[in-house]
Scaffold this active site. Structure first.
Site, short mmCIF file in Angstrom:
data_model
loop_
_atom_site.label_atom_id
_atom_site.label_comp_id
_atom_site.label_asym_id
_atom_site.label_seq_id
_atom_site.Cartn_x
_atom_site.Cartn_y
_atom_site.Cartn_z
N LYS A 108 -27.16 18.79 5.69
CA LYS A 108 -27.48 20.19 6.00
C LYS A 108 -26.22 21.04 6.14
O LYS A 108 -26.27 22.26 5.99
CB LYS A 108 -28.35 20.27 7.24
CG LYS A 108 -29.72 19.65 7.00
CD LYS A 108 -30.79 20.13 7.94
CE LYS A 108 -32.18 19.70 7.47
NZ LYS A 108 -32.34 18.25 7.30
C1 PLP Z 1 -33.18 17.57 6.42
C2 PLP Z 1 -32.86 16.18 6.01
C3 PLP Z 1 -33.52 15.55 4.92
C4 PLP Z 1 -34.64 16.21 4.14
O1 PLP Z 1 -34.23 17.33 3.40
P1 PLP Z 1 -35.30 18.39 2.88
O2 PLP Z 1 -34.50 19.47 2.25
O3 PLP Z 1 -36.03 18.85 4.10
O4 PLP Z 1 -36.17 17.70 1.92
C5 PLP Z 1 -33.12 14.28 4.57
N1 PLP Z 1 -32.16 13.62 5.25
C6 PLP Z 1 -31.52 14.17 6.31
C7 PLP Z 1 -30.48 13.39 7.03
C8 PLP Z 1 -31.83 15.48 6.72
O5 PLP Z 1 -31.20 16.02 7.77
#
Ligand code: PLP
Length: 464
Positions: A108
């Site tokens: 993120k």
């Molecule tokens: C948010 C997140 C995901 C999923 O991503 P999306 O964009 O919601 O599909 C996968 N792995 C981690 C570690 C995350 O923080």
């Protein structure tokens, strides 16, 4: 480039307004009014550095570039601990795209480092301020805080359920002491936090007076930042293997990350399949197997950031899949809100919902087995989210096409799962080790919207 709403009844707006708005006023999601075709430029882009490539990919989407994004991209990339931002490593027959080299060790950061800087620039341009209210159960809160800490014109208030998130994740948030960061530990569950947030956002006069906003995953700028690494990783793997086409395996929750991959394909990146991998919260994998999108109860897994049963970015995909018809989107979303289900017919030519996608899920046992396999066979320890994508990719092999698995968090963030899988001491990371005895700041509040409202009123100056 103008942006239109998936629901079709909001006025088109430019990039700056899309950044500040998040959702469109008609309740839809903003999407670009056309997708640029960059196929002719791929050869020229192949050897660019990550920041240079990011600028080229982003440029058509931000024009006219009133925010002057190039320095913002360079600064965001510099927040990562490796110069190429998202390196690709080989793990057995698979390639792993490491997206966890940012300040909070989760993918993120790629989007939120850039979004925080975009916010600051857009607010300066519009001469206003923004007070972000977020409820988190883990990763998003710390990445959002890291993206906006210390930035002018922004305050962030993050609700987390006191004592119900991992101590590591709590420290990642509460050790941030910048004045514009408020960690509110609510005496309740994650759902209480969500409910408080919804109550306050539903109070429109309050929302306007306090200039409240969200950093939610529907913000288009987040998707845009994520398109870049699909190009970068494909180029690296093409160089190493000589293969023109690649596949990506993406662990998915809100359909944000994999949607970015879908846009990369539509822009002209030669991709054979997108492998959509969920944990046992499998609404998305069931959809691509059957055409029925239907919510079930959410269950807690080892990959908590994917414990989602209504993927907020799905509506963007649906818009294209339903022939760019906003009326059909409205109908489908209304049906989903009313009945918990919506249907998309399979395509008669190939009997599939969408032949680009290959969907599968990994339950807890498969996730643990995958972590163990990677450590034992390859000396590489994935986090449990990454392991979901690796597991589904390994169960759907295609030796003729290299597969790139997205690694979305550093394993040191999830020591319990790694310990459970391998029986060994989990890996550590200096960024997390340093938090152990760092000073913290948080405010404890009851799970009461009125108390949270009073806290916001006290800490947000009257605009003047
Ligand atoms: C948010 C997140 C995901 C999923 O991503 P999306 O964009 O919601 O599909 C996968 N792995 C981690 C570690 C995350 O923080």
């Amino acid at each position: 480039m103008q942006y239109i709403s998936t629901r079709g009844t909001s006025e088109p707006v430019g990039f700056t307004d899309v950044v500040l708005a998040g959702l469109a006023p008609d309740g839809g999601l903003y999407i670009p009014d056309r997708i640029p075709d960059v196929q002719r430029r791929l050869d020229a882009w192949r050897h660019l550095s990550y920041p240079e490539l990011a600028y080229e990919v982003v440029r058509p989407f931000v024009e006219p570039d009133e925010l002057d994004v190039r320095p913002l991209i360079e600064e965001s990339c510099a927040a990562f601990d490796v110069p190429d931002v998202a390196p690709v490593v080989r793990v057995g027959d698979l390639f792993v795209l490491e997206l966890f080299h940012g300040p909070t060790l989760a993918f993120k950061d790629v989007a939120l480092q850039w979004l925080g800087r975009l916010f600051a620039r857009a607010l300066e341009l519009r001469d206003r301020d923004l007070n972000i209210l977020a409820a988190t159960s883990g990763d998003t809160g710390s990445a959002a805080i890291a993206g906006v800490r210390g930035r002018p014109r922004i305050r962030i208030f993050v609700l987390h359920p006191r004592g119900r998130i991992s101590p590591l994740q709590e420290r990642q948030m509460t050790t941030v002491l910048d004045e514009n960061v408020h960690n509110l530990a609510v005496d309740g569950t994650f759902d209480d936090g969500q409910r408080i947030m919804k109550t306050l956002f539903a109070d429109v006069p309050l929302k306007e007076r306090l200039r409240l906003g969200a950093v939610n995953s529907v913000n288009w700028a987040r998707i845009l930042a994520q398109i870049v690494y699909y190009f970068h990783a494909a180029f690296r793997v093409q160089e190493r293997t000589g293969c023109e086409r690649v596949r990506f395996s993406v662990p998915t929750g809100n359909f944000g990350d994999i949607l970015a991959g879908w846009y990369a394909v539509r822009m002209g990146l030669p991709v054979d399949r997108l492998i959509l991998a969920t944990n046992s919260n499998d609404i998305l994998s069931r959809f691509f197997q059957t055409g029925a999108y239907s919510a079930g109860p959410v269950s807690a897994t080892l990959s908590p950031s994917m414990d989602i049963q209504a993927a907020s970015n799905f509506e963007r995909y649906l818009f294209y899949r339903l022939g760019r018809n906003p009326e059909a989107v409205r109908e489908a979303m209304n049906s989903f809100a009313r009945t918990g289900t919506l249907h998309v017919p399979v395509q008669p030519e190939n009997g599939s919902v969408d032949p680009l996608f290959l969907a599968g899920c990994a339950d807890t046992a498969e996730t643990l087995a995958e972590i163990r396999h990677c450590v034992e066979a390859h000396g590489y320890c994935p986090d449990p989210h990454t392991a979901v994508g690796l597991s589904v990719a390994r169960r759907n092999p295609d030796p003729s096409v290299p597969t790139i698995c997205l690694a979305t968090a550093h394993p040191a963030k999830f020591p319990e799962a790694v310990q459970q899988a391998t029986g060994q001491t989990p890996p550590t990371h200096p960024v997390l080790d340093r938090l152990a005895d760092a000073p913290t700041r948080r405010v404890d509040l009851p799970a009461d919207p009125d108390v949270v409202r009073a806290y916001l009123e006290k800490h947000i100056p009257v605009s003047g």
